[in-house]
Design an enzyme around this catalytic site. Structure first.
Site, PDB file in Angstrom:
ATOM      1  N   CYS A  99      78.182  70.106   5.083  1.00 30.89           N
ATOM      2  CA  CYS A  99      77.782  69.184   6.159  1.00 30.89           C
ATOM      3  C   CYS A  99      78.930  68.701   7.032  1.00 30.89           C
ATOM      4  CB  CYS A  99      77.059  67.973   5.563  1.00 30.89           C
ATOM      5  SG  CYS A  99      75.548  68.370   4.671  1.00 30.89           S
ATOM      6  N   HIS A 155      78.167  63.622   9.548  1.00 25.66           N
ATOM      7  CA  HIS A 155      77.964  63.581   8.106  1.00 25.66           C
ATOM      8  C   HIS A 155      77.637  62.154   7.668  1.00 25.66           C
ATOM      9  CE1 HIS A 155      78.211  64.482   3.934  1.00 25.66           C
ATOM     10  NE2 HIS A 155      79.304  63.795   3.730  1.00 25.66           N
TER      11      HIS A 155
END
Length: 525
Positions: A99, A155
């Site tokens: 991510c 993120h």
């Protein structure tokens, strides 16, 4: 394009050396110095003629989407309808199968190998050489756009709450998991029984409002209604980030009912699949909370996980539909560029694992769709594309000032003519020295120790036969090696979580700060 001086720079030093630190400062200092004056001057006056942007992110969604035919039973009518309105990139790939590095790359326009952002930490603005990079929403904000973000765009936990308005003008709900059961629905999983490792029906009724993604979509719909009323004169850049199908994969019964257990198709696997895979491939996902296929099979959880993953995909598809339907209902669709993407893929047993953190197709291939003004309707582009290409493509479609340091290349030619060729392959990186090169036909992987894989994706779409050791493919290997990133920096200061380093002098491999005993098998395999 990156200036020639940068193309010739490379660091093979492992994390922590003085040489690596000096090279990082030189490379990234040049990048920041090249940013245009627009990065520091006041925003341009709004231009009502510029199109709006609806920027839709989905977490951990591989190619199990109807229009990509990644799973024969998946039901994604809203994403499929969006693809029919625009151009689907059927050979699109992420920059990193994780991510934080993937999203950082998309939103600042640089490869992980250029920034050194490989792990779940750090937030890039805590890195001295990166802190002043202009992000995608910032660039639109400085060209007169009203920028709004909701859900998972960066993120999780980023940007820090005290710096939100540096990145976007307005913020909606952070989304995330939403309501959770009192106890996990599956047996304890290996390597820590991580709380995210869970899946199944929750809640027992069909109240989707308890899901974070439902709330994110609802807020986005409210903003579109506001823009439809004409309350704001500026064009908008609305970023909408959905958490599912990221684990834990919870959804209400109506979504599971789409996938009856007795009819469910499991992904194809091969018992000896990893016999011809280099040992170094194991190190990229050495010790992780995502269970291996063996555990799923022994605990009768393979089918439940696949079913839950499919159910949450269909749930998220419905949320995409809510947002796009609102855009159309407010009369905004004709002047709004829509881009939909996923940050990386996800294994559901292929190669003996679940999760991401690999350089194989299941981790790297993702949906990428553009629709709206300047985009051919009903097109499919099979040439390689990268998520890195989103930033320059949106700049072109919206007529913004270019940023010369961006490493992606605009997809404008393919949006006008999906058959237009692309010379460059897609490059996926997972920690320093590990790169996957995806061309129209081939997937080539080079690991930090020099070991390699090569797959013919036309004849072997499951990547079951590694051709790298076959002399007949020497020319194919040579052609793909030349695309390996010239800039290959070590991890940035503060790097943590899923970070792997390799010392070419000693052969030492270090996973999350601990040396790997390379004589041992993959843990829990």
């Amino acid at each position: 394009m990156i200036p020639q001086e940068m193309e010739t720079m490379r660091s093979t030093n492992f994390f922590g050396t003085a040489v690596a630190g000096l090279l990082r400062a030189a490379v990234l200092g040049l990048l920041v110095a090249w940013l245009p004056a627009a990065a520091t001057v006041a925003a341009e006056e709004p231009d009502a003629r510029r199109p709006n942007v609806l920027f839709i992110a989905i977490d951990d969604l591989n190619d199990w989407v109807g229009c990509l035919e990644g799973h024969p039973q998946v039901q994604t009518p809203h994403i499929d309808r969006l693809a029919e309105r625009g151009v689907l990139f059927s050979n699109a790939h992420c920059q990193s199968p994780l991510c934080n590095p993937s999203r950082t790359s998309i939103l600042v326009g640089l490869r992980p190998s250029t920034t050194g952002i490989y792990g779940l930490a750090p937030w890039f603005r805590t890195v001295e050489e990166l802190r002043d990079l202009v992000s995608l929403p910032q660039h639109f904000g400085r060209h007169g756009y009203r920028t709004l973000s909701t859900g998972k765009i960066w993120h999780g936990g980023h940007p820090p709450r005290d710096a939100l308005h540096r990145e976007s003008d307005e913020w909606g709900p952070w989304g995330g998991i939403g309501a959770r059961p009192a106890e996990k629905l599956i047996p304890p999983t290996p390597m820590g029984n991580h709380p995210l490792m869970d899946w199944g029906i929750h809640p027992e009724d069909n109240d989707d409002s308890v899901r974070g993604d439902y709330q994110v979509a609802g807020w986005a719909v409210e903003q579109l209604e506001r823009f439809g009323r004409g309350d704001d004169e500026e064009p908008f850049f609305l970023a909408v980030g959905f958490f599912l199908p990221h684990v834990p994969c919870y959804a209400s019964p109506q979504w599971f009912e789409l996938y009856p257990e007795e009819m469910l198709v499991l992904p194809p696997v091969k018992p000896d699949d990893r016999d011809d895979v280099p040992r170094f491939a194991d190190y990229l996902h050495w010790y992780l909370p995502e269970p291996r296929l063996r555990w799923l099979q022994e605990n009768d959880q393979w089918l439940p996980l696949v079913r839950a993953y499919l159910a949450t995909i269909s749930f998220v598809d419905a949320q995409v539909g809510r947002v796009v339907d609102a855009l159309e209902a407010q009369g905004l669709a004709e002047n709004t560029v829509i881009v939909l993407w996923s940050d990386h893929g996800f294994h559901l047993g292929e190669k003996g694992i679940t999760g991401k953190n690999t350089l194989w197709e299941r981790s790297a291939r993702v949906p990428l769709i553009f629709a709206g003004p300047g985009v051919t309707a009903g097109g499919v582009c099979s040439s390689p594309a990268e998520l890195l290409d989103i930033f320059p493509t949106l700049i072109e479609l919206c007529g913004l000032e270019p940023l010369d340091h961006l490493e992606g290349r605009s997809l404008g030619p393919q949006l006008r003519d999906p058959a237009a060729p692309r010379e460059h392959p897609a490059i996926t990186t997972h920690n320093q020295g590990n790169h996957g090169i995806r061309s129209a036909r081939w997937r080539y992987i080079r690991y930090a120790d020099g070991s390699e894989e090569l797959y013919d994706m036309e004849a072997d779409p499951n990547e079951w036969t590694n051709l790298a050791g076959d002399a007949d493919y020497a020319e194919v290997l040579a052609e793909h090696r030349r695309w390996l990133p010239a800039i290959d920096l070590p991890p940035a200061p503060g790097s943590a979580h899923r970070v792997l380093t390799y010392d070419p002098e000693t052969g030492e491999v270090v996973w999350e700060g601990e040396p790997i005993d390379t004589t041992q098998p993959l843990p829990e395999s």
